[in-house]
Design a protein around this motif. Structure first.
Motif, PDB file in Angstrom:
ATOM      1  N   PHE A   1       0.832  -1.124   0.243  1.00 29.75           N
ATOM      2  CA  PHE A   1       0.008   0.002  -0.047  1.00 29.75           C
ATOM      3  C   PHE A   1       0.673   1.201  -0.081  1.00 29.75           C
ATOM      4  O   PHE A   1       1.960   1.335   0.731  1.00 29.75           O
ATOM      5  CB  PHE A   1      -0.923   0.273   1.321  1.00 29.75           C
TER       6      PHE A   1
ATOM      7  N   PHE B 280      -4.930   6.255   1.754  1.00 25.55           N
ATOM      8  CA  PHE B 280      -4.350   5.202   1.314  1.00 25.55           C
ATOM      9  C   PHE B 280      -4.707   4.553  -0.214  1.00 25.55           C
ATOM     10  O   PHE B 280      -5.970   4.831  -0.518  1.00 25.55           O
ATOM     11  CB  PHE B 280      -4.552   3.788   2.031  1.00 25.55           C
ATOM     12  N   GLY B 281      -3.977   3.920  -0.883  1.00 23.74           N
ATOM     13  CA  GLY B 281      -4.211   3.496  -2.286  1.00 23.74           C
ATOM     14  C   GLY B 281      -4.740   2.293  -2.135  1.00 23.74           C
ATOM     15  O   GLY B 281      -4.882   1.512  -1.068  1.00 23.74           O
ATOM     16  N   PRO B 282      -5.309   1.648  -3.404  1.00 22.78           N
ATOM     17  CA  PRO B 282      -6.032   0.296  -3.248  1.00 22.78           C
ATOM     18  C   PRO B 282      -5.093  -0.692  -3.221  1.00 22.78           C
ATOM     19  O   PRO B 282      -5.493  -1.796  -2.827  1.00 22.78           O
ATOM     20  CB  PRO B 282      -6.581   0.346  -4.586  1.00 22.78           C
TER      21      PRO B 282
END
Lengths: 107, 116
Positions: free
Chosen positions: B91, B107-109
């Motif tokens: 992440f 947060f990104g995926p």
């Protein structure tokens, strides 16, 4: 050093009943406390954060957490669980994650 | 709403190969982070980055890892020679200016890295 301990790896409640997810922290300086939620196969979403402006912090989706310095705790609560609350919950101090608590909600 | 993006979503590589995981943080953010989550385990902090240098790193972030902000938008994590145990979800996160302690990290995926 900053750290957190999530006291329960798994919590199971019935829909409509209260939720309590426990978190204790350890800090060599003022803690930076957050609760994040992770739904299956999804990323991490912030529920709430402690900013020292208030000890009772309200977050999204009806969740709240109370910062108790005397107990070094930052437990997450919700008065009434919903099926959509089933997920993994992480307590975070600074950049250190707890082990997570998996919340199961029974119909 | 601005969001952190990560590419690829899934990367499969052979042991010993180099991989680069890419992240585009939110545009006005100044702090960048990488975390990993091995399947079934907790999220582990790897590194934080500010002002074009590493501000903090964990014991996991050894010489096999490096981070870079090659241009004004991307933030990359490079693993020089992947090991089986590097298989995990990675992440990326970013946070804005202000009081660092209270900054929410977005947060990104995640990128799922599988090392064969």
């Amino acid at each position: 050093a900053q750290s957190v301990t999530q006291l329960d790896s798994h919590v199971s409640v019935s829909e409509g009943t209260p939720v309590l997810l426990r978190c204790n922290y350890s800090s060599s300086y003022s803690p930076s406390l957050f609760w994040y939620v992770q739904h299956p196969n999804k990323g991490l979403q912030l529920l709430l954060k402690y900013t020292s402006a208030a000890t009772l912090v309200k977050g999204i989706n009806g969740f709240e957490a109370e910062f108790k310095k005397s107990e070094t705790s930052f437990h997450l609560t919700k008065p009434s669980a919903h099926m959509s609350d089933a997920a993994e919950y992480f307590c975070v101090n600074d950049m250190r994650f707890g082990a997570g608590t998996r919340l199961t909600v029974k119909p | 709403e601005p969001e952190v993006t990560q590419t690829p979503s899934h990367q499969v590589t052979q042991m010993g190969q180099e991989v680069i995981l890419r992240c585009v943080p939110i545009s006005n953010h100044l702090y960048f982070y990488w975390y990993r989550q091995i399947l079934g385990q907790k999220v582990e902090f790897l590194v934080s980055f500010y002002n074009n240098e590493i501000s903090e790193k964990s014991e996991i972030f050894d010489d096999q890892f490096s981070v870079e902000r090659p241009d004004g938008s991307n933030f990359t994590l490079k693993i020089r020679s992947t090991k089986l145990e590097d298989s995990a979800m990675y992440f990326c996160a970013s946070s804005g200016a202000g009081v660092i302690s209270y900054n929410e990290q977005f947060f990104g995926p995640g990128t799922r890295l599988t090392v064969l």
